[in-house]
Design an enzyme around this catalytic site. Structure first.
Site, PDB file in Angstrom:
ATOM      1  N   HIS A  72       0.845  -1.200   0.000  1.00  0.00           N
ATOM      2  CA  HIS A  72       0.000   0.000   0.000  1.00  0.00           C
ATOM      3  C   HIS A  72       0.879   1.248   0.000  1.00  0.00           C
ATOM      4  O   HIS A  72       1.697   1.420   0.895  1.00  0.00           O
ATOM      5  CB  HIS A  72      -0.923   0.004   1.220  1.00  0.00           C
ATOM      6  CG  HIS A  72      -2.024  -1.010   1.135  1.00  0.00           C
ATOM      7  ND1 HIS A  72      -3.336  -0.718   1.399  1.00  0.00           N
ATOM      8  CD2 HIS A  72      -1.993  -2.316   0.789  1.00  0.00           C
ATOM      9  CE1 HIS A  72      -4.074  -1.805   1.220  1.00  0.00           C
ATOM     10  NE2 HIS A  72      -3.283  -2.788   0.855  1.00  0.00           N
ATOM     11  N   TYR A 199      -9.074   5.513   7.310  1.00  0.00           N
ATOM     12  CA  TYR A 199      -9.204   5.847   8.736  1.00  0.00           C
ATOM     13  C   TYR A 199     -10.248   6.952   8.815  1.00  0.00           C
ATOM     14  O   TYR A 199     -10.017   8.051   8.305  1.00  0.00           O
ATOM     15  CB  TYR A 199      -7.881   6.364   9.290  1.00  0.00           C
ATOM     16  CG  TYR A 199      -6.811   5.309   9.481  1.00  0.00           C
ATOM     17  CD1 TYR A 199      -6.054   4.837   8.410  1.00  0.00           C
ATOM     18  CD2 TYR A 199      -6.547   4.786  10.747  1.00  0.00           C
ATOM     19  CE1 TYR A 199      -5.070   3.873   8.589  1.00  0.00           C
ATOM     20  CE2 TYR A 199      -5.560   3.824  10.939  1.00  0.00           C
ATOM     21  CZ  TYR A 199      -4.829   3.368   9.866  1.00  0.00           C
ATOM     22  OH  TYR A 199      -3.847   2.416  10.047  1.00  0.00           O
ATOM     23  N   PRO A 290      -3.845   0.159  18.781  1.00  0.00           N
ATOM     24  CA  PRO A 290      -3.651  -0.355  17.420  1.00  0.00           C
ATOM     25  C   PRO A 290      -3.603   0.720  16.329  1.00  0.00           C
ATOM     26  O   PRO A 290      -3.064   0.460  15.252  1.00  0.00           O
ATOM     27  CB  PRO A 290      -4.860  -1.273  17.210  1.00  0.00           C
ATOM     28  CG  PRO A 290      -5.877  -0.850  18.209  1.00  0.00           C
ATOM     29  CD  PRO A 290      -5.122  -0.296  19.367  1.00  0.00           C
ATOM     30  N   LYS A 294       1.655  -0.160  15.069  1.00  0.00           N
ATOM     31  CA  LYS A 294       3.070  -0.214  15.444  1.00  0.00           C
ATOM     32  C   LYS A 294       3.468  -1.470  16.214  1.00  0.00           C
ATOM     33  O   LYS A 294       4.659  -1.751  16.360  1.00  0.00           O
ATOM     34  CB  LYS A 294       3.431   1.033  16.276  1.00  0.00           C
ATOM     35  CG  LYS A 294       3.409   2.309  15.476  1.00  0.00           C
ATOM     36  CD  LYS A 294       4.475   2.308  14.408  1.00  0.00           C
ATOM     37  CE  LYS A 294       4.264   3.374  13.383  1.00  0.00           C
ATOM     38  NZ  LYS A 294       4.645   3.011  12.037  1.00  0.00           N
ATOM     39  N   TYR A 382       4.142   6.539   9.766  1.00  0.00           N
ATOM     40  CA  TYR A 382       3.287   5.394   9.425  1.00  0.00           C
ATOM     41  C   TYR A 382       4.098   4.299   8.723  1.00  0.00           C
ATOM     42  O   TYR A 382       4.002   3.126   9.085  1.00  0.00           O
ATOM     43  CB  TYR A 382       2.125   5.850   8.533  1.00  0.00           C
ATOM     44  CG  TYR A 382       1.016   4.827   8.445  1.00  0.00           C
ATOM     45  CD1 TYR A 382      -0.136   4.953   9.217  1.00  0.00           C
ATOM     46  CD2 TYR A 382       1.132   3.707   7.613  1.00  0.00           C
ATOM     47  CE1 TYR A 382      -1.151   4.011   9.157  1.00  0.00           C
ATOM     48  CE2 TYR A 382       0.124   2.756   7.554  1.00  0.00           C
ATOM     49  CZ  TYR A 382      -1.016   2.918   8.323  1.00  0.00           C
ATOM     50  OH  TYR A 382      -2.012   1.972   8.263  1.00  0.00           O
TER      51      TYR A 382
HETATM   52  C1  DHB Z   1      -5.062  -2.934  10.694  1.00  0.00           C
HETATM   53  C2  DHB Z   1      -4.998  -2.657  12.037  1.00  0.00           C
HETATM   54  C3  DHB Z   1      -4.665  -1.393  12.474  1.00  0.00           C
HETATM   55  O1  DHB Z   1      -4.579  -1.114  13.780  1.00  0.00           O
HETATM   56  C4  DHB Z   1      -4.371  -0.381  11.561  1.00  0.00           C
HETATM   57  O2  DHB Z   1      -4.021   0.839  12.019  1.00  0.00           O
HETATM   58  C5  DHB Z   1      -4.432  -0.667  10.208  1.00  0.00           C
HETATM   59  C6  DHB Z   1      -4.784  -1.942   9.785  1.00  0.00           C
HETATM   60  C7  DHB Z   1      -5.410  -4.303  10.236  1.00  0.00           C
HETATM   61  O3  DHB Z   1      -5.593  -5.187  11.081  1.00  0.00           O
HETATM   62  O4  DHB Z   1      -5.554  -4.513   9.033  1.00  0.00           O
END
Ligand code: DHB
Length: 389
Positions: A72, A199, A290, A294, A382
């Site tokens: 990505h 997001y 999450p 990271k 990121y």
């Molecule tokens: C996923 C989980 C995340 O916390 C994130 O920021 C992006 C993707 C995932 O599980 O695909």
């Protein structure tokens, strides 16, 4: 039994470290309470930073990741009635992230360790680490009904957020922040709703559209930590997800939901990350929320340092990298803590959020998507900082 490095925990940190050490000719034994089956099938997150992908590729465990992972080059932030793309490739000189589930990384590492003759003990009980203040620490455990004791030069505690090895660090500080919400995560058989992750900031709270494959999708929405997944039939889940992204023009493609769970949300750091001959790595030493992905990547960054530090010890009896492990690792850990907290605070609805707070969040999102330097900050963090100390 004797080994050079005893590793408690067969998660990303423990398995990756065992693999890296093996490439240098350093022996290890890895023990874990869980079965191999459990480890290979527990659904976790799925986004690998560029440097995690590079390390796996360079050390020969990246073949399936290259074939099956999906690269990505950007993400979308949904807010204020539109989608706003953050272009990683343009902002970070071609760096990217790869969507490849954590349990697949673990499956690949386990297969490689076993093919290389590695000693992995699954389903152990009663694990006890002793003697970390001396120069002969050991790990005791019961495996297949017999009591075992492995004498080691060093022990690495890579036993996850419920770590028991962490408790052996005297005088440690546990620094943490709790959040008043959780994520409801699903896996569904459905086509992708978007080519890149979304997001979403919305009045109903945060939502995240991610993916796993052309036929399996991973989606999340912010929820109360006490939410019972049983109260959420598929229709209700899809309505909620849809309501959170529709304002920005995104359409959620639905399908049968085959996994639902509520994910805890916490920021945590243990300082220091070492004592005597014990070194912590991964979630045993730090947990991130999450948002921004990271967790696994930080675990890999920790063991990248430990591998180099242990190599310096075995090759030249140089302990300076081991001595400096906490200070070096914590720099990246705190950058990741800040980034995860920042992404979380910018996108979620907090208890007591009022219109002022919402307008301020929208202004921050406007800054991040409207200013090249702010967008670069987000993109660089990121895709992840390089793996150099
Ligand atoms: C996923 C989980 C995340 O916390 C994130 O920021 C992006 C993707 C995932 O599980 O695909």
């Amino acid at each position: 039994m004797r080994t050079q490095v005893g590793i408690v925990g067969a998660g990303p940190a423990g398995l990756m470290l065992a693999h890296l050490l093996h490439l240098r000719g350093i022996d290890s034994v890895v023990v874990d309470l869980r079965t191999r089956e459990d480890i290979e099938h527990t659904i976790k997150a799925g986004v690998l930073e560029q440097s995690t992908v590079d390390l796996m590729t360079e050390t020969g465990v990246g073949d399936r990741l290259r074939r099956e992972g999906s690269v990505h080059h950007g993400i979308n932030l949904a807010f204020g009635g539109a989608l706003h793309r953050i272009d990683f490739a343009a902002l970070t000189n071609g760096r990217a992230v790869t969507v490849y589930p954590q349990h697949e990384v673990l499956t690949d590492l386990i297969a490689r360790r076993l093919a290389d003759g590695g000693d992995l003990r699954f389903g152990v009980s009663g694990t006890r680490v002793e003697g970390i203040s001396g120069d002969r620490p050991s790990i005791r455990f019961t495996h297949e009904g017999s009591e075992q004791r492995v004498e080691c030069d060093f022990v690495v505690g890579a036993d996850g957020s419920h770590s028991t090895t962490r408790a052996l660090i005297p005088g440690r500080a546990d620094l943490f922040r709790e959040y008043p919400f959780a994520w409801f995560g699903i896996l569904a058989e459905a086509p992708p709703s978007s080519g890149e992750l979304i997001y979403a900031h919305s009045d109903r709270g945060f939502a995240l559209i991610s993916t796993r494959s052309p036929t399996v999708q991973r989606l999340y929405f912010q929820c109360d930590p006490h939410t019972d997944p049983g109260d959420w039939p598929d229709d209700r889940i899809w309505e909620e997800l849809s309501a959170r992204v529709a304002g920005a023009g995104a359409v959620v493609k639905t399908g049968p939901v085959f996994q639902k769970s509520v994910l805890r949300f916490r920021s945590f750091v243990c300082e220091p990350m070492q004592h005597g001959r014990l070194f912590l790595a991964g979630d045993a030493a730090h947990t991130v929320p999450p948002t921004g992905q990271k967790g696994l990547n930080l675990a890999v960054a920790d063991v990248y340092l430990l591998d180099r530090a242990l190599a310096a010890y075995y090759e030249r009896r140089d302990t300076s990298l081991l001595d400096g492990y906490t200070a070096t690792a914590l720099r990246r850990v705190w950058r990741a803590q800040h980034f995860s907290w920042w992404m979380t605070s910018m996108l979620h609805r907090f208890d007591g959020t009022n219109d002022f707070d919402v307008r301020r969040q929208l202004a921050e999102l406007d800054l991040v998507t409207g200013s090249a330097s702010a967008a670069t900050t987000l993109a660089e963090n990121y895709v992840g900082l390089p793996l150099t100390p």
